[in-house]
Scaffold this motif. Structure first.
Motif, PDB file in Angstrom:
ATOM      1  N   ARG A 357       0.882  -1.196   0.033  1.00  0.00           N
ATOM      2  CA  ARG A 357       0.015   0.176   0.077  1.00  0.00           C
ATOM      3  C   ARG A 357       0.880   1.202  -0.066  1.00  0.00           C
ATOM      4  N   LEU A 361       0.683   4.381  -2.722  1.00  0.00           N
ATOM      5  CA  LEU A 361       0.454   5.727  -2.108  1.00  0.00           C
ATOM      6  C   LEU A 361       1.415   6.617  -2.787  1.00  0.00           C
ATOM      7  N   ASP A 394      -3.975   6.258   5.302  1.00  0.00           N
ATOM      8  CA  ASP A 394      -3.309   6.646   4.186  1.00  0.00           C
ATOM      9  C   ASP A 394      -3.009   8.092   4.162  1.00  0.00           C
ATOM     10  N   ILE A 398       0.956  10.032   3.298  1.00  0.00           N
ATOM     11  CA  ILE A 398       1.217  10.944   2.554  1.00  0.00           C
ATOM     12  C   ILE A 398       1.817  12.047   2.940  1.00  0.00           C
ATOM     13  N   GLU A 419      -9.062   7.803   3.510  1.00  0.00           N
ATOM     14  CA  GLU A 419      -8.400   6.828   2.665  1.00  0.00           C
ATOM     15  C   GLU A 419      -8.267   7.532   1.246  1.00  0.00           C
ATOM     16  N   VAL A 420      -6.979   7.268   0.535  1.00  0.00           N
ATOM     17  CA  VAL A 420      -6.777   7.754  -0.666  1.00  0.00           C
ATOM     18  C   VAL A 420      -6.914   6.696  -1.707  1.00  0.00           C
ATOM     19  N   VAL A 472      -6.324  14.895  -2.503  1.00  0.00           N
ATOM     20  CA  VAL A 472      -4.993  14.879  -1.834  1.00  0.00           C
ATOM     21  C   VAL A 472      -4.445  16.204  -2.121  1.00  0.00           C
TER      22      VAL A 472
END
Length: 481
Positions: A357, A361, A394, A398, A419-420, A472
């Protein structure tokens, strides 16, 4: 006299075969078929001696009969309070009578200490602790260390374990490796709870193999299961862990028991995590947190205050996220380090977070936001030695990566969750009210949340400022300006 027969059993799933085959037809693993000699009396499943001993090991047996579904009562059986809030939560509210629980963990992680201090607190129950690894003198020394009062200093938090005084009363210790001898003692003692430490050290005479083999583990676990179901006495088994991190013995061992609990943690850290991997009487998403101390394991009722480092102001690469494991919200510190690749090939490493994951990302951060991390080493660490699977982490991953990349710390008093997705959108997360309330309780002034979660959320009574975002880029612009 019938002769013994030879069968081949898969060490991964327990599949039997009359001849050796390279690939197991059940689980698909290669070179897992192990030769096993089975006595004629046990070729049909349960060993006659072991199951007979289990059936006659005291307590009136329950006679089964055919029942209509409408005639069966739907009320839950009363559970046994283990006097341990964390263990009760993972078990689903307490120990169910007649159930069999398997506790697994790495060597030295604290499995025996956890069970020993738990059964010492059950002063109202008669408990038989069967040890196949330690002597009675070793158990006595460990019990005295657990029962010893903690220093009464203002800065020391005392252990909440009830003091039993001299180790005795209803706590009985048996150092034995023979299953038949264990059932004889159970018939004489009539305990209300049986603890086996560990199942890999117990052997029955009906199987001609050494203790810990596939046949021995399967037959002993089956006999103990029959005893628990017919007598109503709960049984707790301690199991070893292989180097791959799975429970030792055949996979059928996990199918036999009612509950599988994993006790994990890094031995270099003081925290221990209790997870439920399988539970027929409760949820498998619950989590228990302990702190290893000299006098035993202390329950951590508020993990957020212990998992957050207060001295991170002015340091880049640190972001705070609200995570939920089971029904418990707590705040975690995500640490990131981004540096130029010194050996040509960039490294991607994650501790406590899924590395696959992390790669996803980083690809989103490069494709959708425009930050080039192809020639950078990226390291992620979840503070405290925890392993988190909540997708709401997430956004903090980031943010921590970008903070380390530009060497700019985040302002204090900020936390986030979200959550991305692959297109760079911030997807909604579950239980947003609990996440916001936990952040507000710990004194945070700002929290970044997915915009979709704002719908239906009562923000009038909140003392923390919400910052809803859809992408984001919006979250990073809110954090860094």
């Amino acid at each position: 006299m019938p002769k013994d027969k030879t069968v081949y059993v898969c060490s991964n799933c327990g599949q039997e075969s009359p001849k050796w085959i390279g690939k197991c037809p059940s689980c698909g693993q290669w070179n897992t078929m192990k030769e096993m000699r089975v006595a004629a009396s046990v070729s049909g499943g349960f060993s006659a001696g072991a199951s007979g001993a289990a059936a006659s090991a005291g307590h009136a047996l329950r006679k089964n009969r055919v029942l209509r579904l409408s005639d069966i009562s739907s009320h839950d059986d009363p559970r046994i309070d283990m006097h341990d809030a964390e263990l009760n939560r993972v078990l689903g509210g307490g120990l169910v009578p007649g159930s069999i629980v398997l506790l697994g963990g790495e060597p030295g992680i604290g499995k025996s200490t956890l069970l020993l201090q738990t059964v010492l607190a059950l002063t109202e129950k008669k408990i038989l602790y069967v040890s196949g690894e330690e002597s009675a003198h070793q158990l006595k020394m460990r019990a005295e260390r657990i029962l010893r009062p903690a220093p009464t200093s203002p800065d020391t938090q005392t252990n909440s374990l009830p003091h039993r005084g001299e180790v005795g009363g209803g706590f009985l210790i048996l150092c034995e490796n023979s299953l038949e001898a264990i059932f004889e003692h159970i018939r004489d003692v009539q305990p209300e709870l049986v603890v086996i430490d560990s199942i890999q050290t117990i052997a029955t005479d009906e199987v001609e193999s050494s203790a810990g083999s596939i046949a021995q583990v399967r037959e002993c676990a089956s006999a103990l299961l029959r005893f628990a179901k017919t007598s109503g006495v709960p049984v707790i088994l301690i199991g070893h862990i292989t180097k791959e991190g799975t429970l030792a013995g055949p996979k059928i061992l996990e199918h036999i028991v009612d509950t599988v609990i994993q006790f994990e943690g890094d031995q270099h850290y003081m925290y221990r995590i209790l997870r439920s991997m399988k539970n027929r009487f409760g949820s498998t998403s619950e989590l228990g947190i302990y702190e290893m101390q000299q006098s035993g394991l202390r329950q951590v009722s508020n993990p957020s205050e212990l998992l957050l480092t207060q001295e991170h102001e002015g340091l880049s690469g640190i972001a705070i996220s609200t995570a939920i494991e089971g029904v418990r919200p707590f705040l975690l510190e995500t640490q990131a380090l981004v540096s130029t690749a010194a050996y040509g090939t960039p490294q991607r490493q994650a501790t406590g977070f899924d590395q696959r994951r992390l790669n996803m990302l980083l690809a989103v951060l490069e494709k959708r936001v425009g930050f080039k991390l192809v020639q950078k080493d990226v390291f992620i660490n979840i503070a405290g030695g925890l392993r988190v699977t909540d997708l709401a982490m997430d956004l903090s991953v980031i943010a921590a990566v970008l903070s380390s990349n530009v060497d700019t710390p985040l302002e204090s008093g900020w936390c986030m969750c979200g959550e991305v997705g692959l297109s760079g959108e911030v997807r909604p997360v579950s239980r947003i009210e609990q996440r916001v309330a936990e952040a507000q309780k710990l004194g945070f002034q700002h929290i970044i949340v997915p915009k979709h979660n704002i719908q239906g959320l009562n923000t009038k009574k909140l003392q923390i400022q919400l910052h809803p975002v859809r992408k984001v880029e919006e979250a990073l612009r809110t954090l860094f300006g």
